[in-house]
Design an enzyme around this catalytic site. Structure first.
Site, mmCIF file in Angstrom:
data_model
loop_
_atom_site.group_PDB
_atom_site.id
_atom_site.type_symbol
_atom_site.label_atom_id
_atom_site.label_comp_id
_atom_site.label_asym_id
_atom_site.label_seq_id
_atom_site.Cartn_x
_atom_site.Cartn_y
_atom_site.Cartn_z
ATOM 1 N N TYR A 144 0.839 -1.209 0.000
ATOM 2 C CA TYR A 144 0.000 0.000 0.000
ATOM 3 C C TYR A 144 0.871 1.255 0.000
ATOM 4 C CZ TYR A 144 -3.738 3.181 1.625
ATOM 5 O OH TYR A 144 -4.650 4.205 1.746
ATOM 6 N N ASP A 145 1.806 1.322 0.956
ATOM 7 C CA ASP A 145 2.610 2.544 1.110
ATOM 8 C C ASP A 145 3.439 2.838 -0.147
ATOM 9 O OD1 ASP A 145 1.671 1.977 3.619
ATOM 10 O OD2 ASP A 145 3.595 2.117 4.656
ATOM 11 N N GLY A 147 3.034 1.481 -3.118
ATOM 12 C CA GLY A 147 2.133 1.655 -4.263
ATOM 13 C C GLY A 147 1.676 3.100 -4.363
ATOM 14 N N VAL A 187 -11.724 2.699 13.833
ATOM 15 C CA VAL A 187 -12.959 3.362 14.264
ATOM 16 C C VAL A 187 -14.156 2.421 14.073
ATOM 17 C CG1 VAL A 187 -14.522 5.299 13.875
ATOM 18 C CG2 VAL A 187 -12.056 5.684 13.842
ATOM 19 N N ASN A 189 -14.052 -0.882 13.769
ATOM 20 C CA ASN A 189 -13.903 -2.024 14.680
ATOM 21 C C ASN A 189 -14.418 -1.692 16.077
ATOM 22 O OD1 ASN A 189 -12.793 -3.875 12.968
ATOM 23 N ND2 ASN A 189 -10.875 -4.101 14.080
ATOM 24 N N THR A 209 -0.679 6.689 18.292
ATOM 25 C CA THR A 209 -1.656 7.763 18.050
ATOM 26 C C THR A 209 -2.067 7.820 16.578
ATOM 27 O OG1 THR A 209 -0.038 9.494 17.519
ATOM 28 C CG2 THR A 209 -0.591 9.180 19.861
ATOM 29 N N PRO A 273 2.540 2.272 12.456
ATOM 30 C CA PRO A 273 3.127 3.572 12.837
ATOM 31 C C PRO A 273 2.799 3.950 14.290
ATOM 32 C CG PRO A 273 2.093 3.717 10.680
ATOM 33 C CD PRO A 273 1.708 2.383 11.253
HETATM 34 P P1 NAD Z 1 -12.770 1.879 0.432
HETATM 35 O O1 NAD Z 1 -12.113 0.544 0.461
HETATM 36 O O2 NAD Z 1 -14.096 2.028 1.073
HETATM 37 O O3 NAD Z 1 -12.886 2.417 -1.066
HETATM 38 C C1 NAD Z 1 -12.037 2.012 -2.104
HETATM 39 C C2 NAD Z 1 -12.904 1.734 -3.327
HETATM 40 O O4 NAD Z 1 -12.063 1.363 -4.421
HETATM 41 C C3 NAD Z 1 -13.860 0.556 -3.107
HETATM 42 O O5 NAD Z 1 -15.151 0.892 -3.554
HETATM 43 C C4 NAD Z 1 -13.256 -0.566 -3.943
HETATM 44 O O6 NAD Z 1 -14.214 -1.504 -4.379
HETATM 45 C C5 NAD Z 1 -12.621 0.223 -5.066
HETATM 46 N N1 NAD Z 1 -11.522 -0.503 -5.723
HETATM 47 C C6 NAD Z 1 -10.507 -1.173 -5.134
HETATM 48 N N2 NAD Z 1 -9.711 -1.708 -6.080
HETATM 49 C C7 NAD Z 1 -10.233 -1.350 -7.283
HETATM 50 C C8 NAD Z 1 -9.860 -1.603 -8.628
HETATM 51 N N3 NAD Z 1 -8.770 -2.334 -8.937
HETATM 52 N N4 NAD Z 1 -10.644 -1.082 -9.616
HETATM 53 C C9 NAD Z 1 -11.741 -0.356 -9.336
HETATM 54 N N5 NAD Z 1 -12.146 -0.092 -8.072
HETATM 55 C C10 NAD Z 1 -11.395 -0.579 -7.059
HETATM 56 O O7 NAD Z 1 -11.708 2.893 1.076
HETATM 57 P P2 NAD Z 1 -11.831 4.457 1.353
HETATM 58 O O8 NAD Z 1 -11.513 4.660 2.775
HETATM 59 O O9 NAD Z 1 -13.071 5.015 0.799
HETATM 60 O O10 NAD Z 1 -10.577 4.989 0.522
HETATM 61 C C11 NAD Z 1 -10.704 5.650 -0.729
HETATM 62 C C12 NAD Z 1 -9.349 6.166 -1.163
HETATM 63 O O11 NAD Z 1 -8.829 7.077 -0.204
HETATM 64 C C13 NAD Z 1 -8.299 5.067 -1.334
HETATM 65 O O12 NAD Z 1 -7.506 5.346 -2.458
HETATM 66 C C14 NAD Z 1 -7.475 5.200 -0.078
HETATM 67 O O13 NAD Z 1 -6.144 4.755 -0.274
HETATM 68 C C15 NAD Z 1 -7.534 6.682 0.197
HETATM 69 N N6 NAD Z 1 -7.306 6.976 1.619
HETATM 70 C C16 NAD Z 1 -8.250 6.691 2.565
HETATM 71 C C17 NAD Z 1 -7.994 6.943 3.891
HETATM 72 C C18 NAD Z 1 -9.002 6.677 4.989
HETATM 73 O O14 NAD Z 1 -8.695 6.891 6.149
HETATM 74 N N7 NAD Z 1 -10.216 6.245 4.699
HETATM 75 C C19 NAD Z 1 -6.760 7.485 4.274
HETATM 76 C C20 NAD Z 1 -5.815 7.727 3.284
HETATM 77 C C21 NAD Z 1 -6.100 7.486 1.963
HETATM 78 N N1 UDP Z 2 -6.063 -0.849 15.841
HETATM 79 C C1 UDP Z 2 -6.435 -1.371 17.068
HETATM 80 N N2 UDP Z 2 -7.483 -2.230 17.115
HETATM 81 C C2 UDP Z 2 -8.189 -2.582 16.012
HETATM 82 C C3 UDP Z 2 -7.826 -2.038 14.758
HETATM 83 C C4 UDP Z 2 -6.735 -1.179 14.703
HETATM 84 O O1 UDP Z 2 -5.823 -1.060 18.098
HETATM 85 O O2 UDP Z 2 -9.150 -3.371 16.152
HETATM 86 C C5 UDP Z 2 -4.933 0.109 15.780
HETATM 87 C C6 UDP Z 2 -3.879 -0.209 14.728
HETATM 88 O O3 UDP Z 2 -2.899 -1.078 15.250
HETATM 89 C C7 UDP Z 2 -3.324 1.170 14.440
HETATM 90 C C8 UDP Z 2 -4.519 2.108 14.649
HETATM 91 O O4 UDP Z 2 -5.466 1.363 15.395
HETATM 92 O O5 UDP Z 2 -2.321 1.500 15.365
HETATM 93 C C9 UDP Z 2 -5.170 2.570 13.351
HETATM 94 O O6 UDP Z 2 -5.444 1.429 12.562
HETATM 95 P P1 UDP Z 2 -6.205 1.500 11.173
HETATM 96 O O7 UDP Z 2 -6.098 0.145 10.566
HETATM 97 O O8 UDP Z 2 -7.557 2.068 11.371
HETATM 98 O O9 UDP Z 2 -5.414 2.576 10.318
HETATM 99 P P2 UDP Z 2 -3.860 2.790 9.952
HETATM 100 O O10 UDP Z 2 -2.994 1.909 10.811
HETATM 101 O O11 UDP Z 2 -3.762 2.435 8.521
HETATM 102 O O12 UDP Z 2 -3.632 4.218 10.260
#
Ligand code: NAD
Ligand code: UDP
Length: 314
Positions: A144-145, A147, A187, A189, A209, A273
């Site tokens: 992910y990171d 990518g 959140v 979960n 955090t 992190p």
């Molecule tokens: P999400 O998983 O709900 O949404 C991602 C969407 O992309 C889904 O509808 C999924 O079906 C679609 N998708 C995945 N692979 C695909 C593919 N190969 N072709 C077409 N569609 C595809 O996640 P989200 O939280 O809504 O995240 C949306 C975007 O924001 C993502 O790019 C994510 O990396 C970015 N983002 C989200 C957060 C967050 O906290 N929610 C933080 C940082 C970045």
């Molecule tokens: N986390 C947790 N319990 C859970 C799910 C996640 O304590 O049931 C922690 C996880 O280890 C991380 C933080 O919550 O430190 C945020 O996790 P999340 O997967 O939401 O996002 P990201 O790590 O990608 O910021």
């Protein structure tokens, strides 16, 4: 009226973005392969004649005439993006190449949903856009990171080499209604566990955090970024700087739900992190004074209401 393509539009953030863009009088084309998204997220938009839904995978090229592209397609929760890590890299990298190629061909403006994960386990706190990050290139989060880091590089190279009009935002942990209840993010979960009276799963000691942003604030920031001055490309942090430990988050959720759930401590996943908080000075300056309006308690109340309703349907 603009024609706007939203990839990943059936996901959590994408569905809110499609809704808002339609409300503002645009024509919206939502493209998704439903890997982590769902039709139920956009069911309420299907009657709108200015809304179109396309089942497509962004790792394959797609052609359409639009004015703007928001590129969100990518699984975002660690459980889902690690399920098929190679596919996650393909989605970020080939998805970016395909969408940038489309933007170049049709001369559309394109915004990339990048992430605070590009900072990895940050040694600089809070994180500013000029920090290059501390990412393990071969760890379990790297699909992910790295990518997303490669996608950022592609965006800037398509800008310098092909003059594609790009915008890059780095999204910090965002939550709200329509998060997938099973996608393992903290959140959703904690709320689902609290509502079901199950143990709240704290990974590690819970002192790590995160800074949580409500989805409406993010959508506002995304649209302002798309409409920002032409030579402002980003990357720009879009997040809420209010920082909490996972223990504090668990306590807040327990209090707001009135749950009797107990805390259960599980091992911390690799490369998790230890701290994360955005510096949002650049967003405030460039996005017309944008700043998050919804603080954690208010956002959690709305999100709890949503999960309470959908859990009753199961
Ligand atoms: P999400 O998983 O709900 O949404 C991602 C969407 O992309 C889904 O509808 C999924 O079906 C679609 N998708 C995945 N692979 C695909 C593919 N190969 N072709 C077409 N569609 C595809 O996640 P989200 O939280 O809504 O995240 C949306 C975007 O924001 C993502 O790019 C994510 O990396 C970015 N983002 C989200 C957060 C967050 O906290 N929610 C933080 C940082 C970045
Ligand atoms: N986390 C947790 N319990 C859970 C799910 C996640 O304590 O049931 C922690 C996880 O280890 C991380 C933080 O919550 O430190 C945020 O996790 P999340 O997967 O939401 O996002 P990201 O790590 O990608 O910021």
């Amino acid at each position: 009226m603009k024609r706007i393509l939203v990839t990943g539009g059936a996901g959590f953030i994408g569905s809110h973005l499609c809704e808002r863009l339609l409300k503002e009088g645009n024509e919206v084309i939502c493209l998704d392969n439903y890997f982590t998204g769902s039709k139920t997220n956009i069911l309420h938009l299907l009657d709108n004649p200015y809304f179109e839904l396309i089942r497509h995978d962004v790792t394959h090229p797609y052609f359409i005439e639009v004015d703007e592209i928001y590129n969100l397609a990518c699984p975002a929760s660690p459980i889902h993006y690690q399920l098929n890590s190679i596919k996650t890299i393909k989605t970020s990298v080939m998805g970016a190449i395909n969408m940038l190629g489309l933007a170049k061909r049709i001369k559309a403006k394109i915004l990339q949903a990048s992430t605070s994960e590009v900072y990895g386990d940050p040694e600089i706190h809070p994180q500013k856009e000029d920090y290059w990050g501390n990412v393990n290139p071969i760890g379990i989060r790297s699909c992910y990171d790295e990518g997303k880091r490669c996608a950022e590089s592609l965006f800037f190279n398509y800008y310098s080499q092909n003059q594609v009009e790009i915008k890059v935002i780095r999204i910090f942990n965002t939550y709200g209604p329509r998060m997938n209840p099973n996608d393992g993010r903290v959140v959703s979960n904690f709320i689902v566990q609290a509502l079901k009276g199950e143990d709240i799963t704290i990974f590690g000691d819970g002192k790590q955090t995160r800074s949580f942003q409500y989805v409406d604030d993010l959508v506002e920031g995304m649209i302002r970024m798309m409409n920002s001055r032409k030579d402002f490309l980003g990357p720009v942090n879009v997040g809420n700087p209010n920082e909490f430990t996972m223990l504090e988050l668990a306590q807040e959720v327990i209090q707001l739900t009135g749950s009797k759930s107990k805390l259960s401590f599980l091992p911390l996943p690799a490369d998790d992190p230890t701290q994360r908080k955005p510096n949002i000075e650049l967003a405030q300056k460039e996005l017309g004074g944008w700043e998050p309006k919804v603080q954690l308690k208010e956002g959690l109340v709305k999100t709890i209401e949503y999960f309470d309703q959908i859990l009753k349907q199961y």
